[in-house]
Motif scaffolding. Structure first.
Motif, PDB file in Angstrom:
ATOM      1  N   TYR A  78      49.802  56.815  29.462  1.00 43.89           N
ATOM      2  CA  TYR A  78      49.154  57.621  28.422  1.00 43.89           C
ATOM      3  C   TYR A  78      49.145  59.102  28.786  1.00 43.89           C
ATOM      4  N   ARG A  81      52.473  60.376  27.763  1.00 46.12           N
ATOM      5  CA  ARG A  81      52.515  60.557  26.305  1.00 46.12           C
ATOM      6  C   ARG A  81      51.750  61.799  25.874  1.00 46.12           C
ATOM      7  N   ALA A  82      50.708  62.152  26.626  1.00 49.06           N
ATOM      8  CA  ALA A  82      49.899  63.329  26.301  1.00 49.06           C
ATOM      9  C   ALA A  82      50.494  64.612  26.862  1.00 49.06           C
ATOM     10  N   ASP A  83      51.721  64.560  27.365  1.00 52.62           N
ATOM     11  CA  ASP A  83      52.489  65.735  27.817  1.00 52.62           C
ATOM     12  C   ASP A  83      51.913  66.388  29.068  1.00 52.62           C
ATOM     13  N   TRP A 318      43.447  63.912  20.290  1.00 49.10           N
ATOM     14  CA  TRP A 318      43.853  62.738  21.047  1.00 49.10           C
ATOM     15  C   TRP A 318      44.191  63.102  22.488  1.00 49.10           C
ATOM     16  N   LYS A 319      44.948  64.193  22.683  1.00 47.12           N
ATOM     17  CA  LYS A 319      45.284  64.628  24.041  1.00 47.12           C
ATOM     18  C   LYS A 319      44.019  64.960  24.824  1.00 47.12           C
ATOM     19  N   THR A 320      43.074  65.651  24.156  1.00 45.03           N
ATOM     20  CA  THR A 320      41.812  65.977  24.822  1.00 45.03           C
ATOM     21  C   THR A 320      41.083  64.707  25.252  1.00 45.03           C
ATOM     22  N   TYR A 323      42.720  63.268  28.402  1.00 47.33           N
ATOM     23  CA  TYR A 323      42.378  64.020  29.608  1.00 47.33           C
ATOM     24  C   TYR A 323      40.925  63.784  30.017  1.00 47.33           C
ATOM     25  N   ASP A 354      43.627  55.551  21.312  1.00 50.48           N
ATOM     26  CA  ASP A 354      44.931  55.699  20.662  1.00 50.48           C
ATOM     27  C   ASP A 354      44.940  55.090  19.261  1.00 50.48           C
TER      28      ASP A 354
END
Length: 515
Positions: A78, A81-83, A318-320, A323, A354
């Motif tokens: 994950y 996926r979140a770069d 979502w990325k936040t 993290y 997700d």
């Protein structure tokens, strides 16, 4: 432990030898079945030869280690996926001051990322970035690949989740995450610094010459820079099938560089031009200004822009969330919560956040590694029951007491040799309990220090040769297969650097480990 009957010793040794050969040389001509199948074969032979009973075989499988390994692998999927690793890759080239600065950055970023996201994962996703940056700056890839692999191994020694052998040590020793980290972190930081110095000394002339020949940097737009790192062979192999159309479109965009605002803006601009032409054509034909038509067109464009902004906000949120959950997992480790269940909880929290079918992400987990561990647990436990490891340790124990400098040195040499002959995880399984028991007879603090020494030496020992750790092989294979940036890192080229680096870094780190 007393020696088992001779027939049991012979059959157990044979089963362990089969496991060892296939684990160290997975493509041997007479049985090219690979490490995972070789591990299961060794376990099956232990049971078949009655060296260990089926119930004892099941009991030897350490579920907490498997749970921790599974959870951390899902979290890493994950994060990719979140770069997160893409941002680390961009950090390598951000305001770089030349080849030597780049090499030091690779050492630091590789070490820190490996400590918290495992050395194998860091090497998989960072190798392509390192190759690309080296070629763009007209630099030889060799020293930077060595920096990536060696620093990943050194950095992973600092935490229980940095590599598989540390997972085993953390679970068996029951050392809390925070104490494990603070016991080795100073040795890790100094080790990374010394490793970078060794690389600079060995390749100073090469890096200096290449710097003089470096071409002027080409200005690229921020969007182009992001696209150039998004789809590397290291990450493309992990993309799910449902993203194949998106991948094709993105690759087309890479082959035809976008303008200032990128491909999406060009497409929107073409839509607007087409719509504007239709409106003007309608106006020319009818001779009237169709206000409703123009209003409907503008409203459609407004909806598209709102949808685009909404999608960006959703991705950002979502990325936040990814993290925040990851940081929460690390904090939970530090406060002493059960590491296996904490990692599994974090993995499931990421699945829920997700809010879609988790199968594509779960398919990226290396289940073959989990199966390999299961077979290895059974095989090593069966070999222990033959009495051979105990007999060998009884001979060595008087000379490997960790309350003397000479004893620590002898123990370190044994761990380095075994880690390169039998791999580091089997070495930890064979020596761990015995080394800890011998140290516990001195004091509880010595027992804890013995576990930390085992973690440090068995991990850094992976830098000795190309076959010493999976991280080395990952960097080698990723570099060889990289599209347009391929490079072959040979065994001897690695050995010339690996031998002095391993000896010096291991020795200095041993003086800095604190119980």
């Amino acid at each position: 432990m007393a020696m088992a009957p001779p027939i049991k010793v012979f059959l157990g040794s044979f089963a362990f030898a089969v496991f060892w050969v296939l684990a160290v040389f997975p493509a041997v001509p007479f049985m090219p079945i690979g490490r995972t199948a070789g591990s299961l074969l060794g376990a099956m032979l232990m049971v078949l030869f009655q060296v260990i009973t089926p119930d004892e075989a099941y009991a030897s499988i350490d579920l907490p280690i498997l749970g921790l390994l599974f959870g951390t692998m899902v979290v890493s999927v994950y994060l990719e996926r979140a770069d997160m690793f893409k941002y680390l890759g961009k950090l390598l080239a951000w305001k770089s001051q030349g080849s030597k600065d780049l090499l030091c950055r690779i050492c630091l970023i590789s070490a820190v990322s490996s400590a918290f996201f495992t050395n194998d994962t860091s090497c998989v996703v960072l190798t392509e970035f390192v190759l690309k940056i080296a070629r763009q700056q007209n630099l030889p890839p060799h020293p930077f690949l060595l920096a990536l692999a060696s620093s990943a191994n050194i950095g992973s020694s600092a935490t229980p989740i940095g590599n598989p052998q540390n997972l085993v040590i953390a679970v068996q020793s029951k050392i809390p995450f925070g104490e494990f980290l603070f016991g080795i972190v100073m040795a890790m930081l100094v080790g990374v610094f010394v490793n970078a110095l060794i690389l600079l000394c060995m390749f100073w002339k090469v890096l200096s010459v290449q710097k003089d020949e470096e071409e002027p940097p080409v200005e690229v737009s921020p969007q182009e820079d992001v696209n150039s790192h998004r789809f590397s062979p290291a990450t493309m192999s992990h993309l799910s099938s449902q993203n194949s159309h998106e991948l094709g479109a993105s690759l087309d965009a890479m082959s035809h560089p976008p303008g200032v605002n990128g491909t999406l803006d060009n497409l929107t601009l073409r839509n607007r031009i087409t719509l504007s032409d239709e409106i003007h054509t309608s106006k020319d034909i009818t001779g009237t200004d169709n206000g409703n038509g123009i209003g409907n067109g503008d409203s459609c464009l407004g909806l598209e822009e709102k949808d685009e902004k909404s999608a960006k906000w959703k991705i950002m949120l979502w990325k936040t969330g990814v993290y925040v959950i990851t940081i929460g997992m690390l904090v939970s480790f530090l406060v002493g919560l059960n590491m296996s269940w904490t990692a599994i909880t974090a993995a499931l929290a990421l699945v829920v956040v997700d809010f879609k079918d988790a199968r594509p992400c779960l398919e990226k987990v290396s289940y073959s590694l989990l199966v390999f561990f299961c077979g290895m647990f059974v095989t090593v436990d069966g070999f222990n029951r033959t009495g051979i490891p105990s007999a060998m340790w009884d001979l060595m124990e008087p000379y490997a007491q960790i309350d003397h400098i000479s004893g620590v040195a002898i123990l370190a040499v044994v761990i380095v040799v075994l880690s390169n002959l039998a791999s580091n995880v089997p070495t930890v399984l064979l020596l761990g309990a015995r080394v800890a028991a011998a140290a516990a007879s001195i004091s509880p603090e010595k027992e804890k220090k013995a576990w930390l020494i085992l973690a440090w030496v068995s991990t850094v020992a992976g830098n000795l040769s190309l076959l010493g750790s999976a991280a080395n092989l990952i960097v080698c294979e990723q570099a060889r297969r990289a599209q347009n940036f391929g490079y072959n890192l040979t065994f001897w080229a690695h050995l010339k650097f690996g031998v002095p680096s391993t000896i010096i870094v291991t020795a200095i780190g041993l003086t800095l480990i604190r119980a």
